[in-house]
Design an enzyme around this catalytic site. Structure first.
Site, PDB file in Angstrom:
ATOM      1  CB  SER A  48      -0.947  -0.041   1.210  1.00  0.00           C
ATOM      2  OG  SER A  48      -1.945   0.939   1.095  1.00  0.00           O
ATOM      3  CG  ASP A 209      -4.171  -1.561   0.192  1.00  0.00           C
ATOM      4  OD1 ASP A 209      -3.441  -2.360   0.802  1.00  0.00           O
ATOM      5  OD2 ASP A 209      -4.084  -0.337   0.308  1.00  0.00           O
TER       6      ASP A 209
END
Length: 384
Positions: A48, A209
């Site tokens: 991320s 993500d």
């Protein structure tokens, strides 16, 4: 056979704006290193927003101190409009688009997203120089860098890595490793928080993500050759030595807001798997030390792990800085309760503003320097 010299891996977890904390920790490490010291992390793994920090560090691995200075300036100069559309037309357009197309099914299908993160692509293209990764690998300042993203069709947590020498790809349950030449698209995919940011297509599949299904966040570093790992977490609440009993806690009895529920879901995505993996690794280390020398389990080599995580609740820090949000975003987040103290968990992931990020950087620096002796011992540094 394990190498004579330990190979240090750096794990930078996800967490949106919370990843500013990691920059402070890295800045403290740069202070502890002697002048002109080489990059102390041959293996760098990020997920991320941590993937953005990882690639930024890897691309500047030829000069670690300068790379940290650039990364610090990068985060200290953050504003929401550099990451997502925060103006009134942009917020209203994206919200109406989400409502009409994603919820009501009107119009052509588009990737699901509440926020428009298109400015982030331009920012990364301008600030990151990926050619530095190959240069650092060629000069032995870096062994490998990796970012993890989640495939929405395959259900796999895919770690895309770029490294030198022979690094075998791996295939485990719901997690695989693939060699590749990293690009901005990999970072956008890895940092596409579900529902908030749009998925990104890599080859034939859309990715989001990497923390979504990353059951073993430390394992990519071990696959890439690390024999000890420094983990920089972004947990919203500091670890307490002893968990408190339910009867010792105070409760308001109020129904949770949408933001409060979302905050717990984000924490579960970004934090819980990492903490569980650390706990598992520590237990395996204890188990390996207890085995007799002639045991078959001696093949299980211990992996030194050092964890640095926030010493203060990040939610409370975010709540103090909520007025820094642009007016349009503040109004958009007020309805679900994200601008209230109880919903500050969501806010802590989205508050890409200089004041908040700078306070997290300073907190990370203080927390790392508080572990000065542990860090110096872990990295094999001479105390200064």
């Amino acid at each position: 056979m394990r190498p004579t010299e330990p190979v240090t891996g750096l794990i930078l977890s996800g967490g949106g704006a919370r990843a500013a904390y990691q920059v402070g920790v890295l800045a403290a490490i740069a202070e502890l290193l002697p002048p002109g010291a080489a990059n102390p992390f041959p293996v760098i793994v990020g997920t991320s927003a941590g993937a953005i920090n990882a690639v930024s560090l890897a691309s500047g691995a030829m000069d670690f101190t300068a790379a940290i200075a650039r990364l610090t300036a990068f985060w200290q100069g953050f504003r929401s409009h550099l990451v997502l559309r925060s103006d009134w037309p942009g917020v209203i357009h994206q919200a109406s688009r989400f409502l009409s197309r994603s919820l009501l099914g009107l119009g052509s299908p588009v990737p699901v997203a509440l926020l428009d993160s298109s400015p982030l692509r331009e920012l990364l293209q301008d600030k990151l120089h990926f050619e530095g990764i190959n240069e650092a690998i060629r000069h032995k300042h870096l062994h490998a860098v990796a970012v993890t993203a989640f495939g929405y069709e395959s259900g796999q947590a895919v770690t895309f890595y770029q490294g030198g020498g022979t690094i075998d790809a791996w295939l485990r349950h719901r997690r695989i490793g693939l060699p590749t030449q990293l690009t901005v698209e990999h970072l956008l995919a890895s940092s596409a928080i579900p529902l908030l940011f749009a998925p990104v297509k890599l080859d034939q599949e859309y990715f989001g993500d990497g923390a979504v299904r990353q059951s073993a966040p430390i394992s990519p570093a071990l696959h890439l050759g690390a024999t000890r790992v420094l983990v920089v977490g972004v947990s919203g609440n500091p670890r307490s030595p002893e968990p408190s009993a339910p009867q010792e806690r105070s409760y308001t009895g109020q129904q949770p807001t949408l933001a409060q529920i979302g905050g717990h879901m984000l924490n579960s995505t970004f934090i819980d798997s990492l903490e569980s993996d650390i706990e598992l690794l520590e237990r395996l280390n204890q188990f390996s030390h207890l085995q007799p020398a002639n045991s078959a389990a001696r093949g299980l080599s211990p992996v030194d792990v050092l964890v640095i995580a926030p010493s203060q609740p990040i939610d409370e820090i975010a709540a103090r800085h909520r007025q820094e949000l642009p007016a349009a975003l503040r109004l958009f987040l007020r309805g679900p309760g994200a601008t209230k103290t109880s919903g500050a968990g969501v806010l802590s992931y989205l508050l890409f503003e200089a004041g908040y990020c700078s306070e997290l950087i300073e907190l990370g620096r203080r927390d790392a320097l508080a572990k000065r002796e542990e860090l110096q011992r872990f990295l094999g540094l001479t105390p200064n």
